[in-house]
Design a protein around this motif. Structure first.
Motif, PDB file in Angstrom:
ATOM      1  N   ASP A  93       0.836  -1.195   0.000  1.00 24.36           N
ATOM      2  CA  ASP A  93       0.000   0.000   0.000  1.00 24.36           C
ATOM      3  C   ASP A  93       0.877   1.254   0.000  1.00 24.36           C
ATOM      4  OD1 ASP A  93      -2.185   1.675   0.171  1.00 24.36           O
ATOM      5  OD2 ASP A  93      -2.418   1.453   2.342  1.00 24.36           O
ATOM      6  N   GLY A  94       0.586   2.174  -0.929  1.00 22.99           N
ATOM      7  CA  GLY A  94       1.322   3.427  -1.028  1.00 22.99           C
ATOM      8  C   GLY A  94       2.524   3.388  -1.944  1.00 22.99           C
ATOM      9  N   THR A  95       2.748   2.265  -2.651  1.00 26.61           N
ATOM     10  CA  THR A  95       3.911   2.155  -3.542  1.00 26.61           C
ATOM     11  C   THR A  95       3.671   2.912  -4.842  1.00 26.61           C
ATOM     12  OG1 THR A  95       4.545   0.007  -2.634  1.00 26.61           O
ATOM     13  CG2 THR A  95       5.405   0.575  -4.807  1.00 26.61           C
ATOM     14  N   PHE A  96       4.602   3.803  -5.182  1.00 30.27           N
ATOM     15  CA  PHE A  96       4.547   4.572  -6.417  1.00 30.27           C
ATOM     16  C   PHE A  96       5.706   4.123  -7.306  1.00 30.27           C
ATOM     17  CE2 PHE A  96       5.894   8.299  -8.943  1.00 30.27           C
ATOM     18  CZ  PHE A  96       4.724   8.505  -9.666  1.00 30.27           C
ATOM     19  N   ILE A  97       5.429   3.940  -8.596  1.00 35.31           N
ATOM     20  CA  ILE A  97       6.403   3.353  -9.509  1.00 35.31           C
ATOM     21  C   ILE A  97       6.547   4.212 -10.761  1.00 35.31           C
ATOM     22  CG2 ILE A  97       6.853   1.361 -11.012  1.00 35.31           C
ATOM     23  CD1 ILE A  97       5.385  -0.340  -8.920  1.00 35.31           C
ATOM     24  N   TRP A 107      18.885  -2.065  -4.048  1.00 30.87           N
ATOM     25  CA  TRP A 107      18.686  -0.974  -3.086  1.00 30.87           C
ATOM     26  C   TRP A 107      17.327  -1.083  -2.397  1.00 30.87           C
ATOM     27  CZ3 TRP A 107      17.870   4.900  -4.192  1.00 30.87           C
ATOM     28  CH2 TRP A 107      18.098   5.618  -3.035  1.00 30.87           C
ATOM     29  N   SER A 108      17.128  -2.191  -1.660  1.00 32.15           N
ATOM     30  CA  SER A 108      15.905  -2.435  -0.896  1.00 32.15           C
ATOM     31  C   SER A 108      14.662  -2.351  -1.771  1.00 32.15           C
ATOM     32  CB  SER A 108      15.781  -1.456   0.276  1.00 32.15           C
ATOM     33  OG  SER A 108      16.863  -1.593   1.161  1.00 32.15           O
ATOM     34  N   ASP A 109      14.766  -2.867  -3.005  1.00 33.35           N
ATOM     35  CA  ASP A 109      13.654  -2.935  -3.947  1.00 33.35           C
ATOM     36  C   ASP A 109      13.287  -1.582  -4.549  1.00 33.35           C
ATOM     37  OD1 ASP A 109      11.843  -4.609  -5.354  1.00 33.35           O
ATOM     38  OD2 ASP A 109      10.197  -3.920  -4.091  1.00 33.35           O
ATOM     39  N   HIS A 110      14.130  -0.562  -4.380  1.00 35.84           N
ATOM     40  CA  HIS A 110      13.819   0.730  -5.001  1.00 35.84           C
ATOM     41  C   HIS A 110      14.047   0.699  -6.513  1.00 35.84           C
ATOM     42  CE1 HIS A 110      12.755   2.985  -1.485  1.00 35.84           C
ATOM     43  NE2 HIS A 110      13.884   2.674  -0.876  1.00 35.84           N
ATOM     44  N   PHE A 111      15.022  -0.077  -6.955  1.00 38.68           N
ATOM     45  CA  PHE A 111      15.269  -0.233  -8.386  1.00 38.68           C
ATOM     46  C   PHE A 111      15.071  -1.690  -8.772  1.00 38.68           C
ATOM     47  CE2 PHE A 111      17.567   3.712  -7.608  1.00 38.68           C
ATOM     48  CZ  PHE A 111      17.187   4.478  -8.708  1.00 38.68           C
ATOM     49  N   ASN A 112      14.389  -1.897  -9.896  1.00 39.08           N
ATOM     50  CA  ASN A 112      14.181  -3.241 -10.414  1.00 39.08           C
ATOM     51  C   ASN A 112      14.565  -3.272 -11.881  1.00 39.08           C
ATOM     52  OD1 ASN A 112      12.409  -5.089  -8.365  1.00 39.08           O
ATOM     53  ND2 ASN A 112      11.994  -2.914  -8.073  1.00 39.08           N
ATOM     54  N   LEU A 113      15.355  -4.260 -12.243  1.00 40.46           N
ATOM     55  CA  LEU A 113      15.798  -4.451 -13.616  1.00 40.46           C
ATOM     56  C   LEU A 113      15.058  -5.627 -14.224  1.00 40.46           C
ATOM     57  CD1 LEU A 113      19.617  -4.150 -12.894  1.00 40.46           C
ATOM     58  CD2 LEU A 113      18.106  -2.339 -13.736  1.00 40.46           C
ATOM     59  N   LEU A 114      14.673  -5.495 -15.470  1.00 35.86           N
ATOM     60  CA  LEU A 114      13.873  -6.515 -16.152  1.00 35.86           C
ATOM     61  C   LEU A 114      14.551  -6.953 -17.447  1.00 35.86           C
ATOM     62  CD1 LEU A 114      11.209  -8.085 -16.866  1.00 35.86           C
ATOM     63  CD2 LEU A 114      10.405  -5.937 -17.866  1.00 35.86           C
ATOM     64  N   PHE A 115      14.556  -8.258 -17.661  1.00 37.36           N
ATOM     65  CA  PHE A 115      15.060  -8.806 -18.920  1.00 37.36           C
ATOM     66  C   PHE A 115      14.131  -9.932 -19.350  1.00 37.36           C
ATOM     67  CE2 PHE A 115      17.547 -12.003 -21.215  1.00 37.36           C
ATOM     68  CZ  PHE A 115      18.073 -11.239 -22.244  1.00 37.36           C
ATOM     69  N   LYS A 141      13.397 -15.869 -27.497  1.00 39.90           N
ATOM     70  CA  LYS A 141      14.470 -15.363 -28.352  1.00 39.90           C
ATOM     71  C   LYS A 141      14.452 -13.861 -28.613  1.00 39.90           C
ATOM     72  CE  LYS A 141      11.947 -16.940 -32.489  1.00 39.90           C
ATOM     73  NZ  LYS A 141      12.047 -17.762 -33.738  1.00 39.90           N
ATOM     74  N   TYR A 142      13.333 -13.164 -28.450  1.00 37.10           N
ATOM     75  CA  TYR A 142      13.276 -11.742 -28.777  1.00 37.10           C
ATOM     76  C   TYR A 142      13.419 -10.911 -27.501  1.00 37.10           C
ATOM     77  CZ  TYR A 142      11.440 -13.639 -33.118  1.00 37.10           C
ATOM     78  OH  TYR A 142      11.279 -14.340 -34.284  1.00 37.10           O
ATOM     79  N   ILE A 143      14.428 -10.038 -27.460  1.00 34.89           N
ATOM     80  CA  ILE A 143      14.804  -9.336 -26.239  1.00 34.89           C
ATOM     81  C   ILE A 143      13.981  -8.075 -26.012  1.00 34.89           C
ATOM     82  CG2 ILE A 143      16.669  -8.038 -25.124  1.00 34.89           C
ATOM     83  CD1 ILE A 143      18.654  -9.919 -26.410  1.00 34.89           C
ATOM     84  N   SER A 144      13.517  -7.912 -24.777  1.00 34.95           N
ATOM     85  CA  SER A 144      13.025  -6.637 -24.256  1.00 34.95           C
ATOM     86  C   SER A 144      13.683  -6.452 -22.888  1.00 34.95           C
ATOM     87  CB  SER A 144      11.499  -6.612 -24.124  1.00 34.95           C
ATOM     88  OG  SER A 144      10.871  -6.649 -25.381  1.00 34.95           O
ATOM     89  N   ALA A 145      13.850  -5.198 -22.462  1.00 32.14           N
ATOM     90  CA  ALA A 145      14.516  -4.929 -21.193  1.00 32.14           C
ATOM     91  C   ALA A 145      13.990  -3.630 -20.614  1.00 32.14           C
ATOM     92  CB  ALA A 145      16.033  -4.853 -21.388  1.00 32.14           C
ATOM     93  N   GLY A 146      14.056  -3.498 -19.282  1.00 31.03           N
ATOM     94  CA  GLY A 146      13.520  -2.292 -18.670  1.00 31.03           C
ATOM     95  C   GLY A 146      14.118  -1.985 -17.316  1.00 31.03           C
ATOM     96  N   LEU A 147      13.790  -0.801 -16.819  1.00 30.95           N
ATOM     97  CA  LEU A 147      14.255  -0.315 -15.527  1.00 30.95           C
ATOM     98  C   LEU A 147      13.079   0.345 -14.807  1.00 30.95           C
ATOM     99  CD1 LEU A 147      16.537   0.424 -13.505  1.00 30.95           C
ATOM    100  CD2 LEU A 147      16.880   2.516 -14.842  1.00 30.95           C
ATOM    101  N   VAL A 148      12.918   0.022 -13.512  1.00 33.61           N
ATOM    102  CA  VAL A 148      11.808   0.533 -12.709  1.00 33.61           C
ATOM    103  C   VAL A 148      12.345   1.143 -11.420  1.00 33.61           C
ATOM    104  CG1 VAL A 148       9.806  -0.153 -11.328  1.00 33.61           C
ATOM    105  CG2 VAL A 148      10.118  -1.093 -13.613  1.00 33.61           C
ATOM    106  N   TYR A 149      11.779   2.281 -11.031  1.00 37.70           N
ATOM    107  CA  TYR A 149      12.069   2.883  -9.725  1.00 37.70           C
ATOM    108  C   TYR A 149      10.813   2.839  -8.876  1.00 37.70           C
ATOM    109  CZ  TYR A 149      12.991   6.269  -6.056  1.00 37.70           C
ATOM    110  OH  TYR A 149      13.131   6.871  -4.841  1.00 37.70           O
ATOM    111  N   LYS A 150      10.955   2.379  -7.635  1.00 41.33           N
ATOM    112  CA  LYS A 150       9.821   2.238  -6.728  1.00 41.33           C
ATOM    113  C   LYS A 150      10.088   2.982  -5.428  1.00 41.33           C
ATOM    114  CE  LYS A 150       8.320  -1.963  -6.148  1.00 41.33           C
ATOM    115  NZ  LYS A 150       8.380  -3.418  -5.867  1.00 41.33           N
ATOM    116  N   VAL A 151       9.056   3.621  -4.903  1.00 35.99           N
ATOM    117  CA  VAL A 151       9.157   4.278  -3.605  1.00 35.99           C
ATOM    118  C   VAL A 151       7.803   4.157  -2.907  1.00 35.99           C
ATOM    119  CG1 VAL A 151       8.508   6.554  -4.527  1.00 35.99           C
ATOM    120  CG2 VAL A 151       9.835   6.394  -2.404  1.00 35.99           C
ATOM    121  N   ASN A 152       7.835   3.974  -1.587  1.00 32.60           N
ATOM    122  CA  ASN A 152       6.593   3.915  -0.832  1.00 32.60           C
ATOM    123  C   ASN A 152       6.283   5.283  -0.250  1.00 32.60           C
ATOM    124  OD1 ASN A 152       4.836   3.313   1.725  1.00 32.60           O
ATOM    125  ND2 ASN A 152       4.702   1.493   0.450  1.00 32.60           N
ATOM    126  N   LEU A 153       5.169   5.872  -0.685  1.00 33.45           N
ATOM    127  CA  LEU A 153       4.798   7.231  -0.278  1.00 33.45           C
ATOM    128  C   LEU A 153       4.343   7.295   1.168  1.00 33.45           C
ATOM    129  CD1 LEU A 153       2.851   8.333  -3.483  1.00 33.45           C
ATOM    130  CD2 LEU A 153       5.274   8.652  -2.940  1.00 33.45           C
TER     131      LEU A 153
END
Length: 268
Positions: free
Chosen positions: A39-43, A231-239, A245-257
């Motif tokens: 509850d309160g997580t902003f991404i 960093w305590s789940d503040h950053f999440n990397l995705l692959f 076989k087809y690559i997608s990748a991403g970066l997420v920042y999370k903070v609990n308000l």
């Protein structure tokens, strides 16, 4: 040059993953699940997307890889709302696009997504799976009021439209935690219809819980990938490897308000 460098950095980082953030919401890689953020997580996040990830590109004669960016928030412990934008290039030989914009990122598809957790895992009964219902892109737009020239089809649904119900159950072992997921997806699109089950499995090893390995059948394709929490789940990397076989990748920042930690309780 800069965009290619970004892709290389993201892809390399994720090989060393949190998910369905390819679609801007909590889930596995493509398929939904019944996990929730605290509850309160902003991404805030963004992704490099293979063309097969994007309906309005996958079904077009003009093919290219693209990017999206999104933000979402979880509130009342059971509700998640997301806003997602996907970049769109001008299409060659189209009367809708001026010649000087052909092949350039000149537009974006915008849509909303929402998830509601109906039952929490273990609620009422110790073996009870969590249950989530959700919708993606019930309406859509591309930054123009001239809808007569837009490639909107599929009985008026949005490009990323889907309705679903998802179930998730976790099993703890000495090796780590397994997540078992099932969902049923539906839409009425004619170019990318969904009307069937999806299944997925994820594993967080006991020796390194920041790593999350994922395999799924998303009602269309078999996909594999991983997410990694920093960093305590503040950053999440995705692959991910769509169709393995087809690559997608991403970066997420999370903070609990609300001032809490997003890591310990997000799964329930």
């Amino acid at each position: 040059m800069k965009k290619y460098l970004l892709v290389v950095v993201l892809s390399f980082s994720t090989l060393v993953g949190y998910a369905q953030f390819t679609s801007g919401v909590t889930g596995l890689l493509h398929m939904p699940n019944a996990e929730m953020q605290r509850d309160g997580t902003f991404i805030l996040g963004g992704n490099y997307l293979n063309q097969r990830n994007v309906p309005f590109i996958r079904n077009s004669w003009y093919k290219y890889n693209t990017y999206n960016y999104f933000m979402n928030i979880t509130f009342f412990e059971r509700v998640e709302i997301a806003y997602i934008c996907t970049l769109n290039k001008g299409i060659p030989n189209s009367s809708y696009w001026p010649e000087q914009t052909w092949g350039k990122y000149t537009n974006q598809d915008r849509h909303f997504a929402a998830r509601l957790q109906v039952v929490k895992e273990g609620e009422w009964w110790q073996y009870m799976p969590s249950v989530v219902v959700g919708v993606s892109d019930p309406t859509t737009g591309e930054g123009s009021t001239d809808y007569s020239n837009m490639a909107v089809d599929g009985d008026g649904n949005g490009y990323f439209n889907r309705w679903y119900i998802a179930l998730t159950k976790h099993i703890n072992t000495q090796a780590g935690e397994f997540g078992i997921h099932a969902a049923y997806l539906y839409n009425k699109r004619t170019d990318y219809p969904l009307n069937g089950p999806a299944f997925g499995l994820n594993f967080r090893p006991a020796f390194h819980k920041e790593l999350n390995v994922i395999a799924e059948y998303d009602a269309k394709t078999i996909n594999i990938g991983a997410t990694y929490s920093l960093w305590s789940d503040h950053f999440n990397l995705l692959f991910e490897l769509q169709q393995c076989k087809y690559i997608s990748a991403g970066l997420v920042y999370k903070v609990n308000l609300l001032g809490g930690n997003t890591w310990k309780k997000w799964r329930r």
